[in-house]
Write a protein that holds these residues in place. Sequence first.
Motif, mmCIF file in Angstrom:
data_model
loop_
_atom_site.group_PDB
_atom_site.id
_atom_site.type_symbol
_atom_site.label_atom_id
_atom_site.label_comp_id
_atom_site.label_asym_id
_atom_site.label_seq_id
_atom_site.Cartn_x
_atom_site.Cartn_y
_atom_site.Cartn_z
ATOM 1 N N ILE A 220 0.846 -1.197 0.000
ATOM 2 C CA ILE A 220 0.000 0.000 0.000
ATOM 3 C C ILE A 220 0.879 1.243 0.000
ATOM 4 C CG2 ILE A 220 -1.785 1.272 1.243
ATOM 5 C CD1 ILE A 220 -2.618 -1.385 2.476
ATOM 6 N N PHE A 221 0.657 2.091 -0.978
ATOM 7 C CA PHE A 221 1.386 3.361 -1.010
ATOM 8 C C PHE A 221 0.880 4.277 0.093
ATOM 9 C CE2 PHE A 221 4.135 3.070 -4.504
ATOM 10 C CZ PHE A 221 3.512 2.354 -5.502
ATOM 11 N N ASP A 222 1.703 5.228 0.449
ATOM 12 C CA ASP A 222 1.278 6.260 1.388
ATOM 13 C C ASP A 222 0.094 7.011 0.808
ATOM 14 O OD1 ASP A 222 1.295 9.059 2.585
ATOM 15 O OD2 ASP A 222 2.788 8.047 3.831
ATOM 16 N N SER A 223 -0.889 7.311 1.639
ATOM 17 C CA SER A 223 -2.127 7.931 1.156
ATOM 18 C C SER A 223 -1.905 9.338 0.624
ATOM 19 C CB SER A 223 -3.163 7.975 2.281
ATOM 20 O OG SER A 223 -2.660 8.716 3.372
ATOM 21 N N ASP A 224 -0.770 9.959 0.968
ATOM 22 C CA ASP A 224 -0.500 11.315 0.479
ATOM 23 C C ASP A 224 0.159 11.305 -0.900
ATOM 24 O OD1 ASP A 224 -1.518 12.464 2.777
ATOM 25 O OD2 ASP A 224 0.411 12.343 3.831
ATOM 26 N N GLU A 225 0.524 10.139 -1.385
ATOM 27 C CA GLU A 225 1.175 10.077 -2.696
ATOM 28 C C GLU A 225 0.163 10.369 -3.788
ATOM 29 O OE1 GLU A 225 3.305 6.600 -5.280
ATOM 30 O OE2 GLU A 225 3.947 6.912 -3.209
ATOM 31 N N PRO A 226 0.499 11.139 -4.806
ATOM 32 C CA PRO A 226 -0.451 11.458 -5.867
ATOM 33 C C PRO A 226 -0.936 10.206 -6.581
ATOM 34 C CG PRO A 226 1.675 12.564 -6.223
ATOM 35 C CD PRO A 226 1.807 11.736 -5.006
ATOM 36 N N LEU A 227 -2.167 10.259 -7.034
ATOM 37 C CA LEU A 227 -2.758 9.131 -7.741
ATOM 38 C C LEU A 227 -2.059 8.942 -9.087
ATOM 39 C CD1 LEU A 227 -5.115 7.053 -7.642
ATOM 40 C CD2 LEU A 227 -6.422 8.691 -8.982
ATOM 41 N N LYS A 228 -1.634 7.691 -9.378
ATOM 42 C CA LYS A 228 -0.950 7.382 -10.625
ATOM 43 C C LYS A 228 -1.837 6.502 -11.491
ATOM 44 C CE LYS A 228 3.677 7.619 -8.581
ATOM 45 N NZ LYS A 228 4.920 6.888 -8.301
ATOM 46 N N GLU A 229 -1.653 6.579 -12.789
ATOM 47 C CA GLU A 229 -2.398 5.733 -13.715
ATOM 48 C C GLU A 229 -2.055 4.278 -13.454
ATOM 49 O OE1 GLU A 229 -5.036 4.910 -16.883
ATOM 50 O OE2 GLU A 229 -4.671 6.672 -15.630
ATOM 51 N N SER A 230 -3.046 3.449 -13.291
ATOM 52 C CA SER A 230 -2.835 2.047 -12.965
ATOM 53 C C SER A 230 -2.385 1.278 -14.200
ATOM 54 C CB SER A 230 -4.123 1.449 -12.415
ATOM 55 O OG SER A 230 -4.016 0.060 -12.287
ATOM 56 N N SER A 231 -1.495 0.291 -13.980
ATOM 57 C CA SER A 231 -1.061 -0.554 -15.078
ATOM 58 C C SER A 231 -2.206 -1.419 -15.590
ATOM 59 C CB SER A 231 0.095 -1.447 -14.615
ATOM 60 O OG SER A 231 -0.298 -2.259 -13.527
ATOM 61 N N THR A 232 -3.226 -1.671 -14.743
ATOM 62 C CA THR A 232 -4.363 -2.467 -15.203
ATOM 63 C C THR A 232 -5.125 -1.754 -16.314
ATOM 64 O OG1 THR A 232 -5.716 -1.539 -13.419
ATOM 65 C CG2 THR A 232 -4.671 -3.663 -13.013
ATOM 66 N N SER A 233 -5.141 -0.426 -16.292
ATOM 67 C CA SER A 233 -5.820 0.328 -17.344
ATOM 68 C C SER A 233 -5.127 0.123 -18.686
ATOM 69 C CB SER A 233 -5.852 1.819 -16.991
ATOM 70 O OG SER A 233 -6.467 2.569 -18.008
ATOM 71 N N ASP A 234 -3.804 0.266 -18.711
ATOM 72 C CA ASP A 234 -3.052 0.051 -19.944
ATOM 73 C C ASP A 234 -3.202 -1.385 -20.425
ATOM 74 O OD1 ASP A 234 -2.160 2.666 -19.909
ATOM 75 O OD2 ASP A 234 -0.349 2.183 -18.770
ATOM 76 N N ALA A 235 -3.146 -2.343 -19.491
ATOM 77 C CA ALA A 235 -3.262 -3.750 -19.861
ATOM 78 C C ALA A 235 -4.637 -4.053 -20.450
ATOM 79 C CB ALA A 235 -3.003 -4.628 -18.634
ATOM 80 N N PHE A 236 -5.678 -3.479 -19.853
ATOM 81 C CA PHE A 236 -7.039 -3.722 -20.332
ATOM 82 C C PHE A 236 -7.209 -3.238 -21.775
ATOM 83 C CE2 PHE A 236 -11.391 -2.134 -20.953
ATOM 84 C CZ PHE A 236 -12.101 -3.311 -20.764
ATOM 85 N N TRP A 237 -6.748 -2.025 -22.045
ATOM 86 C CA TRP A 237 -6.918 -1.497 -23.396
ATOM 87 C C TRP A 237 -5.975 -2.168 -24.394
ATOM 88 C CZ3 TRP A 237 -11.370 0.192 -23.802
ATOM 89 C CH2 TRP A 237 -11.965 0.996 -22.837
ATOM 90 N N THR A 238 -4.817 -2.653 -23.934
ATOM 91 C CA THR A 238 -3.944 -3.431 -24.818
ATOM 92 C C THR A 238 -4.649 -4.696 -25.268
ATOM 93 O OG1 THR A 238 -1.923 -2.585 -23.769
ATOM 94 C CG2 THR A 238 -1.741 -4.655 -24.977
ATOM 95 N N LEU A 239 -5.291 -5.406 -24.321
ATOM 96 C CA LEU A 239 -6.059 -6.599 -24.667
ATOM 97 C C LEU A 239 -7.193 -6.257 -25.631
ATOM 98 C CD1 LEU A 239 -6.327 -8.378 -21.181
ATOM 99 C CD2 LEU A 239 -5.223 -9.303 -23.222
ATOM 100 N N ALA A 240 -7.897 -5.151 -25.339
ATOM 101 C CA ALA A 240 -9.030 -4.758 -26.186
ATOM 102 C C ALA A 240 -8.569 -4.444 -27.607
ATOM 103 C CB ALA A 240 -9.742 -3.555 -25.577
ATOM 104 N N HIS A 241 -7.479 -3.685 -27.743
ATOM 105 C CA HIS A 241 -6.961 -3.327 -29.066
ATOM 106 C C HIS A 241 -6.537 -4.579 -29.838
ATOM 107 C CE1 HIS A 241 -6.375 1.204 -29.223
ATOM 108 N NE2 HIS A 241 -6.942 0.999 -28.045
ATOM 109 N N ALA A 242 -5.853 -5.497 -29.144
ATOM 110 C CA ALA A 242 -5.365 -6.694 -29.818
ATOM 111 C C ALA A 242 -6.526 -7.587 -30.274
ATOM 112 C CB ALA A 242 -4.428 -7.468 -28.893
ATOM 113 N N LEU A 243 -7.490 -7.823 -29.389
ATOM 114 C CA LEU A 243 -8.629 -8.676 -29.732
ATOM 115 C C LEU A 243 -9.462 -8.064 -30.854
ATOM 116 C CD1 LEU A 243 -9.685 -9.740 -26.130
ATOM 117 C CD2 LEU A 243 -8.902 -11.284 -27.928
ATOM 118 N N SER A 244 -9.653 -6.752 -30.778
ATOM 119 C CA SER A 244 -10.421 -6.074 -31.813
ATOM 120 C C SER A 244 -9.670 -6.073 -33.143
ATOM 121 C CB SER A 244 -10.722 -4.636 -31.386
ATOM 122 O OG SER A 244 -11.389 -3.926 -32.403
ATOM 123 N N GLY A 245 -8.341 -5.908 -33.071
ATOM 124 C CA GLY A 245 -7.543 -5.841 -34.288
ATOM 125 C C GLY A 245 -7.532 -7.136 -35.075
#
Length: 520
Positions: A220-245
């Motif tokens: 768990i990161f410290d709660s004061d750390e700024p919110l970062k883009e999750s790797s799950t988001s990139d992974a999800f759209w990578t799967l979507a792009h590949a399957l759609s392609g």
Amino acid sequence: MSLPNELILGTLQYINKADLKSARLVSKLWSGCASEYLFAKLFISPHKLNLQIFAAVARDHMLSKFVKELEYDAVSFSPDITISQYFEILWQQNSVIAFDTERVSQVPDPHIRQFITMIRDRRENWLDWLGRTAPVQAQWCDFSFVQEGYQKWINQALFEKNCLKEDTLFKLLVTGLRRFGRLRTVKLSDRWYSGDKPGRQGSPLAGSWLPFHAHPGDFIFDSDEPLKESSTSDAFWTLAHALSGVKNTRIRNLSIKGPLPTAAFLTEPGEQQTHVDHGVGAFCRLGYLRLSLAGYSREPMVKLYETLHGLHRMLESMTALKRFDLALPVDCVDEPVWFFTYPMIFPENGHWPQLTTFTVGNLAISTKDLVTLLITKMPSLRHLAFGNINLLDGQWEGIVEYLRVANCLSSFHIVPESLLVHGGDQIYLSQRHGHRDDHDHGSGEFLKILHSIGDYVVNWWNNPTLRHPSLKLGQPAQQSLDYLKDVYCLSDMNLTHDMLDGLAEHMVEDATRYRERDES
């Protein structure tokens, strides 16, 4: 004498991977049967070991035929981590192992055993340790197992960065998807889970990771750390792009175990809209969807976003869904507790005519929207499970009675330790109907109450002597029909006195016949 394929397959399904590998060496027949289970599930991630195994299976004409399930391991190594930060992660991840004396006794390295002893001492004497953390880190960061683990982390991070930059993973994923003719299930996870044995469960990289080397994904990161883009988001759209392609129309099951950031489904003019188009193309034929959204501990999502248009478009396209498990977070750790609202998640024109199983929790919804969702938009619904649900208007008494009268459910389950909230902050069927913090919703007595709700809704038609859980002793059973008035009024439906009288007469007659039959 040779055994039939069916008998070999039936036997091999019960043995572990190590034995399956040995079974492949027996003969060509046994090799094919063992491969049916050994290569049924494949992992991919932007990490060398996982990519090597994925590429080897994808290149093999025979092995690629056995792949039925693909899991994207979205654990991401940050290249910006310092050795001090690495050491703190290592400390946190081994805090549970520190109290497993049997496992610790098997560690040969004396430095690691001393490290575990210090973790145990720190947890038992936390206040005394607060002022000594920095000196301890400086001392232990020089030890070989810490240096080796840190270098291994950095190497993985650099490989991951280059892999994503050069689109190596995406190209390999597209190649594999074209060859996996039996692929039906896609999963996405962002954790390495611990099992009964030392090490981690999941991808080949997770299984090969040493227990006393830190890894990302479950700290768990410290709660004061700024919110970062999750790797799950990139992974999800990578799967979507590949399957759609590759125009893969065979995927029927999608399970997202790692929570997706809500911002992944925002649609702004440009790139995000393209993401959603690929998501629709990849997943519109799904029969099963497990979706988990991530919360935000400082600013509730209901304040940040009104609707998630990208999610709306994708859900609206999934008209073939037969099962939908939706895990929403409690959206703030401090009071007040925020739930995701119905308009944020569900599209106005959504319709899922084949959906039979639906699970949802941490949702805020009005009576009209709840009735419309369960009865009109999901006309084939038979199995329903609720986590925490906040009914924004009306009372749960009416919803329970409406579901009973509708007679559409084969099972109705309320997840243990979940609350049905109404009237602002009142807990349905708590003995005091008080504030949510005043009630022990994990007690055995309250679990029996929750079970009685499902029993009444589902089994009344088989046992008309069951009573509405909200009725007091001495009240006639048919008085539960009065709870319907509020539901019909809030849902803009007409409930006449003749309809109520007919339902009441039916309840009394059925209960009388049941008792007479039981007595005879």
